[in-house]
Design a protein around this motif. Structure first.
Motif, PDB file in Angstrom:
ATOM      1  N   PRO A  35      44.361  40.259  29.517  1.00 39.79           N
ATOM      2  CA  PRO A  35      43.524  41.109  30.325  1.00 39.79           C
ATOM      3  C   PRO A  35      43.453  42.638  29.633  1.00 39.79           C
ATOM      4  O   PRO A  35      44.453  42.950  29.303  1.00 39.79           O
ATOM      5  CB  PRO A  35      44.039  41.309  31.694  1.00 39.79           C
TER       6      PRO A  35
ATOM      7  N   GLN B  44      38.717  42.231  32.615  1.00 43.84           N
ATOM      8  CA  GLN B  44      38.437  41.017  32.147  1.00 43.84           C
ATOM      9  C   GLN B  44      39.413  40.495  31.114  1.00 43.84           C
ATOM     10  O   GLN B  44      40.011  41.161  30.704  1.00 43.84           O
ATOM     11  CB  GLN B  44      36.921  41.297  31.271  1.00 43.84           C
ATOM     12  N   LEU B  45      39.349  39.129  31.274  1.00 42.82           N
ATOM     13  CA  LEU B  45      40.122  38.486  30.429  1.00 42.82           C
ATOM     14  C   LEU B  45      39.586  38.483  29.027  1.00 42.82           C
ATOM     15  O   LEU B  45      38.307  38.059  28.780  1.00 42.82           O
ATOM     16  CB  LEU B  45      40.455  36.988  30.915  1.00 42.82           C
TER      17      LEU B  45
ATOM     18  N   ASN C 130      54.196  39.405  36.405  1.00 38.69           N
ATOM     19  CA  ASN C 130      53.352  38.140  35.951  1.00 38.69           C
ATOM     20  C   ASN C 130      54.278  37.470  34.805  1.00 38.69           C
ATOM     21  O   ASN C 130      53.760  37.515  33.576  1.00 38.69           O
ATOM     22  CB  ASN C 130      51.923  38.459  35.690  1.00 38.69           C
TER      23      ASN C 130
ATOM     24  N   THR D 226      53.866  35.288  40.207  1.00 43.65           N
ATOM     25  CA  THR D 226      52.573  35.489  41.207  1.00 43.65           C
ATOM     26  C   THR D 226      52.810  36.180  42.214  1.00 43.65           C
ATOM     27  O   THR D 226      53.863  36.276  42.879  1.00 43.65           O
ATOM     28  CB  THR D 226      51.753  33.930  41.602  1.00 43.65           C
TER      29      THR D 226
ATOM     30  N   CYS E 289      46.850  37.629  45.290  1.00 47.15           N
ATOM     31  CA  CYS E 289      46.348  37.710  44.163  1.00 47.15           C
ATOM     32  C   CYS E 289      45.899  36.129  43.656  1.00 47.15           C
ATOM     33  O   CYS E 289      46.813  35.336  44.100  1.00 47.15           O
ATOM     34  CB  CYS E 289      47.223  38.263  42.904  1.00 47.15           C
ATOM     35  N   TYR E 290      44.998  35.969  43.300  1.00 49.37           N
ATOM     36  CA  TYR E 290      44.388  34.648  42.759  1.00 49.37           C
ATOM     37  C   TYR E 290      44.302  34.608  41.162  1.00 49.37           C
ATOM     38  O   TYR E 290      43.700  33.632  40.859  1.00 49.37           O
ATOM     39  CB  TYR E 290      43.291  34.256  43.427  1.00 49.37           C
ATOM     40  N   THR E 291      44.464  35.950  40.502  1.00 52.46           N
ATOM     41  CA  THR E 291      44.220  35.738  38.993  1.00 52.46           C
ATOM     42  C   THR E 291      45.396  36.456  38.155  1.00 52.46           C
ATOM     43  O   THR E 291      46.154  37.486  38.939  1.00 52.46           O
ATOM     44  CB  THR E 291      42.808  36.508  38.574  1.00 52.46           C
ATOM     45  N   PRO E 292      45.443  36.064  36.886  1.00 55.52           N
ATOM     46  CA  PRO E 292      46.602  36.513  36.310  1.00 55.52           C
ATOM     47  C   PRO E 292      46.486  38.423  36.237  1.00 55.52           C
ATOM     48  O   PRO E 292      47.308  39.015  36.163  1.00 55.52           O
ATOM     49  CB  PRO E 292      46.587  36.044  34.782  1.00 55.52           C
TER      50      PRO E 292
ATOM     51  N   CYS F 129      45.294  40.297  38.658  1.00 55.04           N
ATOM     52  CA  CYS F 129      45.691  40.897  39.753  1.00 55.04           C
ATOM     53  C   CYS F 129      47.264  40.917  39.579  1.00 55.04           C
ATOM     54  O   CYS F 129      47.820  41.890  40.288  1.00 55.04           O
ATOM     55  CB  CYS F 129      45.063  40.017  40.877  1.00 55.04           C
ATOM     56  N   ASP F 130      47.812  39.908  39.399  1.00 50.52           N
ATOM     57  CA  ASP F 130      49.322  39.901  39.307  1.00 50.52           C
ATOM     58  C   ASP F 130      49.943  40.790  38.403  1.00 50.52           C
ATOM     59  O   ASP F 130      50.970  41.474  38.806  1.00 50.52           O
ATOM     60  CB  ASP F 130      49.960  38.382  38.808  1.00 50.52           C
TER      61      ASP F 130
END
Length: 329
Positions: free
Chosen positions: A33, A38-39, A231, A255, A259-262, A264-265
């Motif tokens: 990220p 964005q990734l 993370n 995690t 959070c539901y995405t890396p 966010c973590d």
């Protein structure tokens, strides 16, 4: 046989969620990220931009040092390396603590962590907050940015040495806070100053290209070095191994609740830290093993608050902190 397979499955599941250790290996291609939320697909074996790295190494003045105080909490004053007037004509106060914030990859002075941490500090106490904008390098490819982090860190160290010489500000009044690649950056700044800074806080220090990297942040870089790992794990974006005197693994360090995405973590590290500056409420319990961290079975005799703004903070060991899903966590 069935019981054996169940035990094997459980062992694999636990291992995959453990905080990272030195055996962690990243694949060649990985999504990392940036500060844009964005990734980005990264080739960890790509060749760095040697010309840019040479320029960064020669000229640390490429970086912006933006001062905020209670007299100018929203409008930055630019401090310039080797420009005495820029320091003496500013609102910099050598008699109060100085906090430096260093962002991560694909970020700049306007990235979310800077105003959030800045405001947490200035709303609480009279301090100098210096936001380091190192976008000249940070907006390059990940491999190039990571390769140039030590040079930017040394430049920050030289800048703080200049500020100390001009104003008399003590290294013992300085706290460097870095996120992701910025964690290793501030580590190198502390190393440049011989580990004399009061404190370094590394917020989910970046993992890719840093597991075996001798330039990564370490306990030798300041009088007290703290890591906050949100993370880690076998596929995490941050280093899950201990790097400082005290290391915290919120909710297991892999995690995070809500959070539901890396991304966010990963970002939870600076969100937790900013909240801890305001409330100083996230208390860690000492752990004796990675398994205890993962299974939430830490029963050590020591407790230690995670984060906060205490310049004289001391502690050692690994700690688990359990948090809520949303601010103030």
């Amino acid at each position: 046989m069935f019981r054996f397979l169940v035990l094997v499955y459980m062992a694999v599941a636990i291992t995959s969620s453990l905080p990272v250790d030195e055996s962690k290996q990243y694949p060649r291609f990985i999504e990392i990220p940036g500060g844009d939320g964005q990734l980005h697909k990264v080739d960890l074996e790509e060749q760095p931009d040697i010309e840019l790295l040479s320029e960064i190494t020669r000229n640390p003045a490429n970086n912006l040092y933006l001062l905020f105080t209670r007299r100018n909490p929203r409008s930055a004053q630019t401090l310039v390396m080797n420009d005495i007037d820029s320091i003496l004509s500013s609102n910099f106060n050598p008699y109060v603590p100085t906090v430096v914030i260093a962002h991560g990859w694909l970020s700049n002075q306007n990235s979310d962590l800077n105003p959030v941490i800045r405001d947490a500090y200035l709303d609480k106490s009279d301090v100098n907050v210096i936001v380091l904008d190192w976008r000249r390098l940070a907006i390059s490819g990940y491999v190039t940015a990571a390769s140039g982090v030590p040079a930017v860190g040394r430049g920050l160290g030289l800048f703080l040495e200049f500020v100390s010489r001009v104003t008399g500000a003590s290294y013992g009044s300085m706290h460097l806070v870095g996120f992701s690649l910025g964690s290793h950056l501030v580590g190198n700044a502390g190393r440049q100053l011989g580990g004399r800074l009061a404190r370094i806080t590394a917020l989910d220090p970046a993992g890719p290209l840093w597991v075996y990297n001798s330039n990564r942040v370490s306990a030798n870089d300041a009088i007290y070095v703290e890591g906050i790992h949100t993370n880690g794990g076998m596929v995490g974006l941050g280093l899950g191994s201990a790097i400082g005197h005290a290391d915290f693994f919120p909710n297991g360090g892999v995690t995070q609740p809500g959070c539901y995405t890396p991304i966010c973590d990963h970002n939870r590290a600076w969100e937790f830290f900013a909240s801890s500056v305001t409330h100083n409420h996230l208390i860690g319990t000492e752990c004796t093993s990675s398994t205890q961290i993962t299974l939430n079975t830490c029963r050590g005799s020591r407790i230690l608050p995670m984060g906060n703004d205490d310049l004289n903070k001391r502690g050692f060991g690994r700690y688990r902190v359990n948090t809520g899903r949303r601010y103030p966590f």
